[in-house]
Design a protein around this motif. Structure first.
Motif, PDB file in Angstrom:
ATOM      1  N   GLU A   2       0.838  -1.210   0.000  1.00  0.00           N
ATOM      2  CA  GLU A   2       0.000   0.000   0.000  1.00  0.00           C
ATOM      3  C   GLU A   2       0.871   1.257   0.000  1.00  0.00           C
ATOM      4  OE1 GLU A   2      -3.644   2.004   2.633  1.00  0.00           O
ATOM      5  OE2 GLU A   2      -2.724   0.104   3.229  1.00  0.00           O
ATOM      6  N   ALA A   3       1.941   1.248   0.817  1.00  0.00           N
ATOM      7  CA  ALA A   3       2.849   2.396   0.846  1.00  0.00           C
ATOM      8  C   ALA A   3       3.552   2.573  -0.491  1.00  0.00           C
ATOM      9  CB  ALA A   3       3.871   2.217   1.964  1.00  0.00           C
ATOM     10  N   THR A   4       3.918   1.486  -1.129  1.00  0.00           N
ATOM     11  CA  THR A   4       4.553   1.570  -2.449  1.00  0.00           C
ATOM     12  C   THR A   4       3.590   2.155  -3.473  1.00  0.00           C
ATOM     13  OG1 THR A   4       6.010  -0.305  -1.987  1.00  0.00           O
ATOM     14  CG2 THR A   4       5.612   0.223  -4.290  1.00  0.00           C
ATOM     15  N   GLY A   5       2.333   1.742  -3.415  1.00  0.00           N
ATOM     16  CA  GLY A   5       1.344   2.302  -4.335  1.00  0.00           C
ATOM     17  C   GLY A   5       1.184   3.803  -4.166  1.00  0.00           C
ATOM     18  N   VAL A  37      11.794   5.747  -7.744  1.00  0.00           N
ATOM     19  CA  VAL A  37      11.211   4.576  -8.401  1.00  0.00           C
ATOM     20  C   VAL A  37      12.050   3.336  -8.111  1.00  0.00           C
ATOM     21  CG1 VAL A  37      10.668   3.543 -10.630  1.00  0.00           C
ATOM     22  CG2 VAL A  37      10.086   5.918 -10.209  1.00  0.00           C
ATOM     23  N   GLY A  38      13.377   3.484  -8.144  1.00  0.00           N
ATOM     24  CA  GLY A  38      14.247   2.356  -7.841  1.00  0.00           C
ATOM     25  C   GLY A  38      14.064   1.843  -6.424  1.00  0.00           C
ATOM     26  N   ARG A  39      13.882   2.764  -5.482  1.00  0.00           N
ATOM     27  CA  ARG A  39      13.656   2.335  -4.091  1.00  0.00           C
ATOM     28  C   ARG A  39      12.361   1.532  -3.964  1.00  0.00           C
ATOM     29  NH1 ARG A  39      15.857   7.586  -2.867  1.00  0.00           N
ATOM     30  NH2 ARG A  39      13.742   8.472  -2.862  1.00  0.00           N
ATOM     31  N   GLN A  40      11.323   1.975  -4.651  1.00  0.00           N
ATOM     32  CA  GLN A  40      10.063   1.242  -4.594  1.00  0.00           C
ATOM     33  C   GLN A  40      10.189  -0.120  -5.272  1.00  0.00           C
ATOM     34  OE1 GLN A  40       7.851   2.410  -2.572  1.00  0.00           O
ATOM     35  NE2 GLN A  40       9.180   4.202  -2.357  1.00  0.00           N
ATOM     36  N   GLY A  41      10.989  -0.192  -6.331  1.00  0.00           N
ATOM     37  CA  GLY A  41      11.234  -1.486  -6.956  1.00  0.00           C
ATOM     38  C   GLY A  41      11.927  -2.453  -6.015  1.00  0.00           C
ATOM     39  N   GLU A  42      12.866  -1.945  -5.207  1.00  0.00           N
ATOM     40  CA  GLU A  42      13.539  -2.791  -4.214  1.00  0.00           C
ATOM     41  C   GLU A  42      12.551  -3.270  -3.152  1.00  0.00           C
ATOM     42  OE1 GLU A  42      16.736  -4.005  -3.744  1.00  0.00           O
ATOM     43  OE2 GLU A  42      16.838  -3.506  -5.876  1.00  0.00           O
ATOM     44  N   VAL A  43      11.657  -2.396  -2.736  1.00  0.00           N
ATOM     45  CA  VAL A  43      10.646  -2.806  -1.748  1.00  0.00           C
ATOM     46  C   VAL A  43       9.775  -3.922  -2.318  1.00  0.00           C
ATOM     47  CG1 VAL A  43       8.605  -2.058  -0.471  1.00  0.00           C
ATOM     48  CG2 VAL A  43      10.611  -0.583  -0.567  1.00  0.00           C
ATOM     49  N   LEU A  44       9.360  -3.775  -3.574  1.00  0.00           N
ATOM     50  CA  LEU A  44       8.534  -4.807  -4.200  1.00  0.00           C
ATOM     51  C   LEU A  44       9.277  -6.135  -4.297  1.00  0.00           C
ATOM     52  CD1 LEU A  44       6.715  -2.929  -7.113  1.00  0.00           C
ATOM     53  CD2 LEU A  44       5.764  -3.702  -4.946  1.00  0.00           C
ATOM     54  N   ALA A  45      10.568  -6.076  -4.600  1.00  0.00           N
ATOM     55  CA  ALA A  45      11.352  -7.309  -4.686  1.00  0.00           C
ATOM     56  C   ALA A  45      11.395  -8.015  -3.335  1.00  0.00           C
ATOM     57  CB  ALA A  45      12.763  -7.000  -5.180  1.00  0.00           C
ATOM     58  N   ARG A  46      11.583  -7.247  -2.254  1.00  0.00           N
ATOM     59  CA  ARG A  46      11.619  -7.861  -0.926  1.00  0.00           C
ATOM     60  C   ARG A  46      10.246  -8.425  -0.545  1.00  0.00           C
ATOM     61  NH1 ARG A  46      15.174  -3.348   0.248  1.00  0.00           N
ATOM     62  NH2 ARG A  46      13.433  -2.115   1.028  1.00  0.00           N
ATOM     63  N   VAL A  60       1.414  -7.381  -6.384  1.00  0.00           N
ATOM     64  CA  VAL A  60       2.837  -7.120  -6.607  1.00  0.00           C
ATOM     65  C   VAL A  60       3.135  -7.034  -8.094  1.00  0.00           C
ATOM     66  CG1 VAL A  60       5.149  -8.100  -6.394  1.00  0.00           C
ATOM     67  CG2 VAL A  60       3.645  -8.081  -4.428  1.00  0.00           C
ATOM     68  N   ASP A  61       2.556  -7.949  -8.882  1.00  0.00           N
ATOM     69  CA  ASP A  61       2.764  -7.910 -10.336  1.00  0.00           C
ATOM     70  C   ASP A  61       2.234  -6.603 -10.925  1.00  0.00           C
ATOM     71  OD1 ASP A  61       3.917 -10.407 -10.272  1.00  0.00           O
ATOM     72  OD2 ASP A  61       2.038 -11.467 -10.683  1.00  0.00           O
ATOM     73  N   PHE A  62       1.072  -6.160 -10.441  1.00  0.00           N
ATOM     74  CA  PHE A  62       0.500  -4.892 -10.924  1.00  0.00           C
ATOM     75  C   PHE A  62       1.428  -3.715 -10.604  1.00  0.00           C
ATOM     76  CE2 PHE A  62      -1.987  -1.162  -9.463  1.00  0.00           C
ATOM     77  CZ  PHE A  62      -2.403  -0.699 -10.702  1.00  0.00           C
ATOM     78  N   LEU A  63       1.918  -3.665  -9.361  1.00  0.00           N
ATOM     79  CA  LEU A  63       2.804  -2.571  -8.973  1.00  0.00           C
ATOM     80  C   LEU A  63       4.147  -2.660  -9.687  1.00  0.00           C
ATOM     81  CD1 LEU A  63       2.114  -2.322  -5.120  1.00  0.00           C
ATOM     82  CD2 LEU A  63       1.293  -0.811  -6.935  1.00  0.00           C
ATOM     83  N   SER A  64       4.610  -3.874  -9.971  1.00  0.00           N
ATOM     84  CA  SER A  64       5.858  -4.016 -10.728  1.00  0.00           C
ATOM     85  C   SER A  64       5.704  -3.426 -12.121  1.00  0.00           C
ATOM     86  CB  SER A  64       6.253  -5.489 -10.812  1.00  0.00           C
ATOM     87  OG  SER A  64       6.516  -6.024  -9.533  1.00  0.00           O
ATOM     88  N   GLY A  65       4.528  -3.628 -12.721  1.00  0.00           N
ATOM     89  CA  GLY A  65       4.279  -3.001 -14.017  1.00  0.00           C
ATOM     90  C   GLY A  65       4.290  -1.482 -13.925  1.00  0.00           C
ATOM     91  N   ARG A  66       3.744  -0.942 -12.847  1.00  0.00           N
ATOM     92  CA  ARG A  66       3.766   0.508 -12.643  1.00  0.00           C
ATOM     93  C   ARG A  66       5.187   1.020 -12.453  1.00  0.00           C
ATOM     94  NH1 ARG A  66      -0.128   3.187  -8.519  1.00  0.00           N
ATOM     95  NH2 ARG A  66       0.757   4.948  -9.634  1.00  0.00           N
ATOM     96  N   VAL A  67       6.006   0.251 -11.732  1.00  0.00           N
ATOM     97  CA  VAL A  67       7.400   0.653 -11.545  1.00  0.00           C
ATOM     98  C   VAL A  67       8.119   0.690 -12.890  1.00  0.00           C
ATOM     99  CG1 VAL A  67       9.625  -0.119 -10.621  1.00  0.00           C
ATOM    100  CG2 VAL A  67       7.612  -0.098  -9.160  1.00  0.00           C
ATOM    101  N   GLY A  68       7.885  -0.346 -13.721  1.00  0.00           N
ATOM    102  CA  GLY A  68       8.505  -0.351 -15.045  1.00  0.00           C
ATOM    103  C   GLY A  68       8.049   0.818 -15.898  1.00  0.00           C
ATOM    104  N   LEU A  69       6.750   1.122 -15.854  1.00  0.00           N
ATOM    105  CA  LEU A  69       6.224   2.242 -16.632  1.00  0.00           C
ATOM    106  C   LEU A  69       6.796   3.564 -16.144  1.00  0.00           C
ATOM    107  CD1 LEU A  69       4.301   3.377 -18.761  1.00  0.00           C
ATOM    108  CD2 LEU A  69       2.477   3.354 -17.033  1.00  0.00           C
ATOM    109  N   ALA A  70       6.858   3.737 -14.811  1.00  0.00           N
ATOM    110  CA  ALA A  70       7.410   4.978 -14.258  1.00  0.00           C
ATOM    111  C   ALA A  70       8.884   5.134 -14.622  1.00  0.00           C
ATOM    112  CB  ALA A  70       7.229   5.002 -12.743  1.00  0.00           C
ATOM    113  N   THR A  71       9.629   4.023 -14.599  1.00  0.00           N
ATOM    114  CA  THR A  71      11.042   4.080 -14.968  1.00  0.00           C
ATOM    115  C   THR A  71      11.208   4.474 -16.426  1.00  0.00           C
ATOM    116  OG1 THR A  71      11.588   2.380 -13.333  1.00  0.00           O
ATOM    117  CG2 THR A  71      13.179   2.758 -15.078  1.00  0.00           C
ATOM    118  N   ASP A  72      10.433   3.834 -17.312  1.00  0.00           N
ATOM    119  CA  ASP A  72      10.532   4.145 -18.741  1.00  0.00           C
ATOM    120  C   ASP A  72      10.132   5.593 -19.016  1.00  0.00           C
ATOM    121  OD1 ASP A  72      11.328   1.566 -19.189  1.00  0.00           O
ATOM    122  OD2 ASP A  72       9.341   0.848 -19.788  1.00  0.00           O
TER     123      ASP A  72
END
Length: 320
Positions: A147-150, A180-189, A234-246
């Motif tokens: 939720e915090a990552t979202g 964005v990278g920090r949130q990606g690390e949180v999602l990975a954990r 998590v998969d949904f937020l990972s897609g958002r992280v990828g979109l935000a990075t791009d």
């Protein structure tokens, strides 16, 4: 450190440091010292696994039975004493009478669960219910992290995607990439925590059937469904992280292109005056313009006029 809890009026009560561990329903070892591990081995007959043992990735080292006790290890997000965030192993040991946990970092559920164990879905009347309540607290913590990552991604998206007359500065774009990278690390954990906890719980469900503890089967299924739903999130937020990075990288490229375009236009504006100056700077003997009284002013006018005409042409084409 060693924290021991006993059951008093269906609630957990912290025991003193000199108490007999055989009276405890939950023994929590945090960065255990040799004397604490020896105390557990002496009073409970449990060989406390070392950090190296807990970090082994083989299933036989993470999920196994020994001397009638169940050893299950999951990788959970938490922090070290210096505040550094990481994912580390946590071993859950289920004996016939109690729960023993071993950890070398501090996942937040272990700090909050003891005060609210009686309010969990399973309660804490037995060590098995205590274990499932702790797993429920862990799953809730992973959901809070998602939720915090979202919310963090919403803030980044609002800044990067929003149209504005003032473009983001390179420093702001760099900070957005870092965020964005920090949130990606949180999602990975979180993903790793969900996968290992789900595997641990599935094995616990099989061992529970052998113990004939079928009354908790519904709680296990509910937790499994919750974790599967979180994995989809998590998969949904990972897609958002990828979109935000791009998108942020695209903004960086646009900013760089804008700078390069400005430099290119300035260079082209000075190209015709440079050509004229170069022609009249040649040291040939027969150059009629050298003897003209108005030759020098004419060359200056030609250079200015060529620059102005180039600027007007670029403006007309919309390149400026």
């Amino acid at each position: 450190m060693l924290f021991a809890y006993r059951l008093v009026d269906r609630r957990l009560e912290r025991m003193g440091p000199s108490a007999d561990l055989r009276e405890a329903i939950w023994v929590d070892l945090y960065r255990p010292q040799p004397e604490q591990a020896a105390k557990v081995a002496e009073q409970l007959g449990i060989e406390v696994p070392t950090l190296a043992d807990m970090e082994e990735i083989e299933i036989s080292n993470r999920l196994y039975r020994e001397n009638g006790n169940d050893f299950m290890t999951a990788i959970l997000p938490g922090q070290l004493p210096d505040g550094a965030q990481l994912s580390g192993p946590v071993t859950f040991i289920l004996t016939p009478e109690r729960l023993v946990t071993v950890r070398h970092h501090a996942p937040r559920p272990f700090e909050t669960f003891s005060a609210r164990a009686d309010r969990s879905s399973t309660g804490c009347a037995t060590h098995l219910r205590l274990f499932l309540g702790l797993v429920e607290e862990i799953v809730s913590r992973l959901a809070d992290l998602l939720e915090a990552t979202g919310r963090a991604l919403d803030t980044i998206a609002a800044r990067v995607y929003a149209g504005s007359s003032e473009p983001l500065t390179p420093a702001e774009l760099e900070e957005a990439l870092r965020a964005v990278g920090r949130q990606g690390e949180v999602l990975a954990r979180v993903r790793l925590g969900l996968l290992t906890t789900e595997r641990m719980l599935s094995v616990f469900g099989l061992w529970m059937e052998e113990r004939k503890d079928l009354g908790l089967k519904g709680f296990v299924k509910t937790l499994m469904r919750d974790m599967q739903a979180l994995e989809v999130h998590v998969d949904f937020l990972s897609g958002r992280v990828g979109l935000a990075t791009d998108t942020t990288l695209g903004m960086v490229n646009l900013s760089q292109n804008q700078t390069v375009r400005i430099v290119s236009v300035v260079a082209v504006l000075f190209l015709p005056p440079t050509l004229i100056g170069t022609v009249y700077g040649m040291n040939f003997h027969n150059m009629p313009e050298l003897d003209w009284p108005w030759g020098y002013p004419m060359a200056l006018v030609l250079m200015v006029l060529s620059a102005v005409l180039s600027w007007a042409y670029f403006k007309w084409r919309g390149w400026l």
